[in-house]
Motif scaffolding. Structure first.
Motif, mmCIF file in Angstrom:
data_model
loop_
_atom_site.group_PDB
_atom_site.id
_atom_site.type_symbol
_atom_site.label_atom_id
_atom_site.label_comp_id
_atom_site.label_asym_id
_atom_site.label_seq_id
_atom_site.Cartn_x
_atom_site.Cartn_y
_atom_site.Cartn_z
ATOM 1 N N GLU A 134 0.389 4.237 0.897
ATOM 2 C CA GLU A 134 0.272 5.077 1.726
ATOM 3 C C GLU A 134 0.603 4.417 3.088
ATOM 4 O O GLU A 134 1.107 5.489 3.937
ATOM 5 C CB GLU A 134 -1.313 5.279 1.884
ATOM 6 C CG GLU A 134 -2.110 5.983 0.997
ATOM 7 C CD GLU A 134 -1.778 7.289 0.915
ATOM 8 O OE1 GLU A 134 -1.461 8.098 1.937
ATOM 9 O OE2 GLU A 134 -1.938 7.699 -0.371
ATOM 10 N N SER B 161 -2.949 4.299 -5.885
ATOM 11 C CA SER B 161 -4.158 4.171 -4.971
ATOM 12 C C SER B 161 -5.347 3.883 -5.736
ATOM 13 O O SER B 161 -5.296 4.704 -6.815
ATOM 14 C CB SER B 161 -4.483 5.472 -3.928
ATOM 15 O OG SER B 161 -5.826 5.485 -3.285
ATOM 16 N N ASP C 236 0.934 -1.111 -0.016
ATOM 17 C CA ASP C 236 0.118 0.050 -0.236
ATOM 18 C C ASP C 236 0.982 1.191 0.100
ATOM 19 O O ASP C 236 1.763 1.378 0.928
ATOM 20 C CB ASP C 236 -0.850 -0.048 1.247
ATOM 21 C CG ASP C 236 -1.929 1.219 1.046
ATOM 22 O OD1 ASP C 236 -1.611 2.075 0.583
ATOM 23 O OD2 ASP C 236 -3.149 0.957 1.676
ATOM 24 N N ASP D 71 -10.273 2.033 -0.484
ATOM 25 C CA ASP D 71 -8.857 2.613 -1.098
ATOM 26 C C ASP D 71 -8.065 1.461 -0.968
ATOM 27 O O ASP D 71 -7.973 0.529 0.228
ATOM 28 C CB ASP D 71 -8.226 3.662 -0.086
ATOM 29 C CG ASP D 71 -6.951 4.051 -0.745
ATOM 30 O OD1 ASP D 71 -6.704 3.825 -1.862
ATOM 31 O OD2 ASP D 71 -6.444 4.986 -0.361
ATOM 32 N N PHE D 72 -7.838 0.961 -1.929
ATOM 33 C CA PHE D 72 -6.833 -0.427 -2.226
ATOM 34 C C PHE D 72 -5.552 -0.099 -3.129
ATOM 35 O O PHE D 72 -5.862 0.653 -4.104
ATOM 36 C CB PHE D 72 -7.531 -1.674 -2.242
ATOM 37 C CG PHE D 72 -8.413 -1.515 -3.595
ATOM 38 C CD1 PHE D 72 -7.826 -1.721 -4.928
ATOM 39 C CD2 PHE D 72 -9.845 -1.222 -3.626
ATOM 40 C CE1 PHE D 72 -8.738 -1.852 -6.098
ATOM 41 C CE2 PHE D 72 -10.535 -1.146 -4.636
ATOM 42 C CZ PHE D 72 -10.137 -1.531 -6.004
ATOM 43 N N PRO D 73 -4.515 -0.808 -3.138
ATOM 44 C CA PRO D 73 -3.385 -0.576 -4.003
ATOM 45 C C PRO D 73 -3.587 -1.277 -5.506
ATOM 46 O O PRO D 73 -4.283 -2.277 -5.547
ATOM 47 C CB PRO D 73 -1.992 -1.410 -3.362
ATOM 48 C CG PRO D 73 -2.837 -2.377 -2.463
ATOM 49 C CD PRO D 73 -4.005 -1.581 -1.952
ATOM 50 N N GLY E 7 -4.535 -6.161 -3.051
ATOM 51 C CA GLY E 7 -4.768 -5.214 -4.218
ATOM 52 C C GLY E 7 -4.896 -5.875 -5.335
ATOM 53 O O GLY E 7 -5.250 -7.103 -5.490
ATOM 54 N N LYS F 3 -0.908 -5.438 1.379
ATOM 55 C CA LYS F 3 -2.288 -5.601 1.458
ATOM 56 C C LYS F 3 -2.941 -6.095 0.296
ATOM 57 O O LYS F 3 -2.173 -6.291 -0.600
ATOM 58 C CB LYS F 3 -2.727 -3.888 1.650
ATOM 59 C CG LYS F 3 -4.130 -3.840 1.691
ATOM 60 C CD LYS F 3 -4.781 -2.212 1.733
ATOM 61 C CE LYS F 3 -5.882 -2.003 1.986
ATOM 62 N NZ LYS F 3 -6.297 -0.540 2.120
#
Length: 434
Positions: free
Chosen positions: A228, A386, A226, A374-376, A235, A233
């Motif tokens: 951020e 994002s 991610d 919000d996900f990669p 994605g 994560k």
């Protein structure tokens, strides 16, 4: 001859395959109880086909979870950076964690009360929910004995972590790998719990809103960093972004058209009122053995009995359900009202209750925390962005909210006329008082 692989026909996934160890879990008392817990409570009174149970949903979640696991851990789909951070990869532990994920997926709903969510808020002690009961059942001696006797013995705490997730098991520590696996089941964006219930609910109800290309979506899932948080994560590759958008749009439409259907919601409220009256102030039991004795069957029997006998507890609420005398929708807030008073429904409910009596009305308010998650997203160039920077669709998905006021049939016309004459005054006056 012992059969080590079993198959169960499923209308969504065609076949769900089980090992002999998993079959023992399916045959266990906690899991068999799910045959008697409706997935969508009393929704079948609105959509007759919605009579499916938590049993088949849980099987579907297990099937999807292992499909996702196989994709995101395939050697061709794991970058060197991710491989170095997630400890089981390359350490011959994948079989163990795949089994844990499947078992956690299978058992993730065993703590549900009769008719699922309908009375969870008001009939469990403070601090309790179905996830906490699920955790206790997974940790019971009955289930531990099955885990211990598996060909690859499983640790109970590992199953608990994946089944309930870090948001519910706040006392447990999750490493990045455990967080990823839990996200496969419970995640807001790509959790297979959500994938299965959208597909399954839309199939049984007979609507198209919940359908999306889950094959393409799952094939596109990856473990990504991610941008951020700089943490791994779930994605998706850029080529699967439209499938992800379709999933989240399906969720929005199923909530607005089905789950928050006004009549479906008032039946849930009447059922909650009935259960509170039936139990006469006594909460639902939280101990596993007592919990397992309660299913929809006992509640349905009590409903039918109370509807026929006005001396029984909850008769009025049972009559409204069984004989379809549910409260009618009197008010549903609109954009004009919201501009004047964001809590317009509450103002209308209070005014009507003061005028005609609170027992003749019910207020149903819910607002989703946010819109698109919000996900990669891994671009074709290899860069990671994002999803909210990449997708206009995700940024434009509205926040789901309802603000209903329901009215008893006997006073409906009178209340409607009074509200029509006083509507604007009620909303403005309430805002000024606040």
């Amino acid at each position: 001859m012992i059969k080590y692989l079993h198959e169960i026909r499923d209308p969504i996934h065609v076949f769900v395959k089980l090992t002999e160890d998993e079959r023992k879990l399916v045959n266990s008392r906690p899991f068999q109880r799910l045959r008697h817990i409706h997935q969508l409570a009393l929704t079948y009174l609105v959509y007759p086909g919605a009579s499916h149970k938590r049993f088949e949903h849980s099987l579907g979640v297990m099937e999807l979870a292992s499909r996702v696991f196989d994709i995101v851990t395939h050697s061709d789909n794991v970058s060197k950076e991710v491989r170095g951070q997630l400890r089981p990869i390359g350490e011959n532990k994948l079989d163990y964690w795949r089994n844990v994920l499947r078992v956690a997926s299978l058992l993730h709903d065993v703590g549900h009360l009769p008719f699922s969510h309908a009375a969870e808020k008001d009939l469990l002690p403070s601090g309790w929910d179905h996830e906490r009961i699920t955790r206790d059942i997974i940790q019971s001696d009955e289930m531990k004995a099955i885990f211990k006797d598996m060909i690859i013995p499983l640790q109970t705490e590992d199953i608990v972590k994946l089944a309930v997730g870090p948001n519910k098991a706040t006392d447990l520590t999750f490493d990045p790998w455990e967080a990823i696996l839990s996200e496969i089941i419970t995640g807001d964006a790509f959790g297979v719990d959500r994938m299965d219930y959208l597909l399954r609910d839309s199939h049984h109800i007979g609507v198209a809103y919940g359908r999306f290309d889950h094959y393409r979506l799952i094939d596109s899932l990856r473990i990504l960093y991610d941008p951020e948080t700089d943490l791994p994560k779930l994605g998706i590759e850029e080529g699967g972004l439209h499938s992800a958008e379709a999933l989240l749009l399906a969720r929005y439409f199923m909530y607005t058209q089905v789950y928050f259907h006004s009549i479906r919601r008032i039946y849930d409220i009447h059922l909650q009122d009935f259960l509170v009256a039936l139990r006469e102030g006594e909460l639902f039991p939280t101990k596993a053995n007592e919990h397992l004795k309660l299913t929809d069957n006992e509640v349905t029997s009590a409903l039918l009995s109370a509807s026929l006998n006005d001396s029984e507890s909850g008769h009025l609420h049972a009559d409204r359900i069984v004989n379809r005398k549910h409260f009618k929708l009197l008010y549903d807030r609109n954009p004009t009202d919201i501009k004047i008073n964001p809590k317009a429904g509450g103002a209308v409910y209070k005014a009507l209750s003061d005028k005609f009596g609170a027992d003749k009305f019910r207020h149903d308010y819910y607002q989703q925390r946010d819109g698109g998650p919000d996900f990669p997203v891994q671009l074709r160039t290899g860069l990671i962005e994002s999803s909210l920077d990449k997708s206009e669709v995700l940024n434009s998905i509205p926040v789901v909210s309802v603000d209903f006021v329901f009215c008893e049939r006997e006073v409906y016309e009178q209340a409607k006329n009074w509200l029509d004459n006083n509507h604007e005054i009620i909303i403005k006056q309430d805002k000024e008082e606040k």
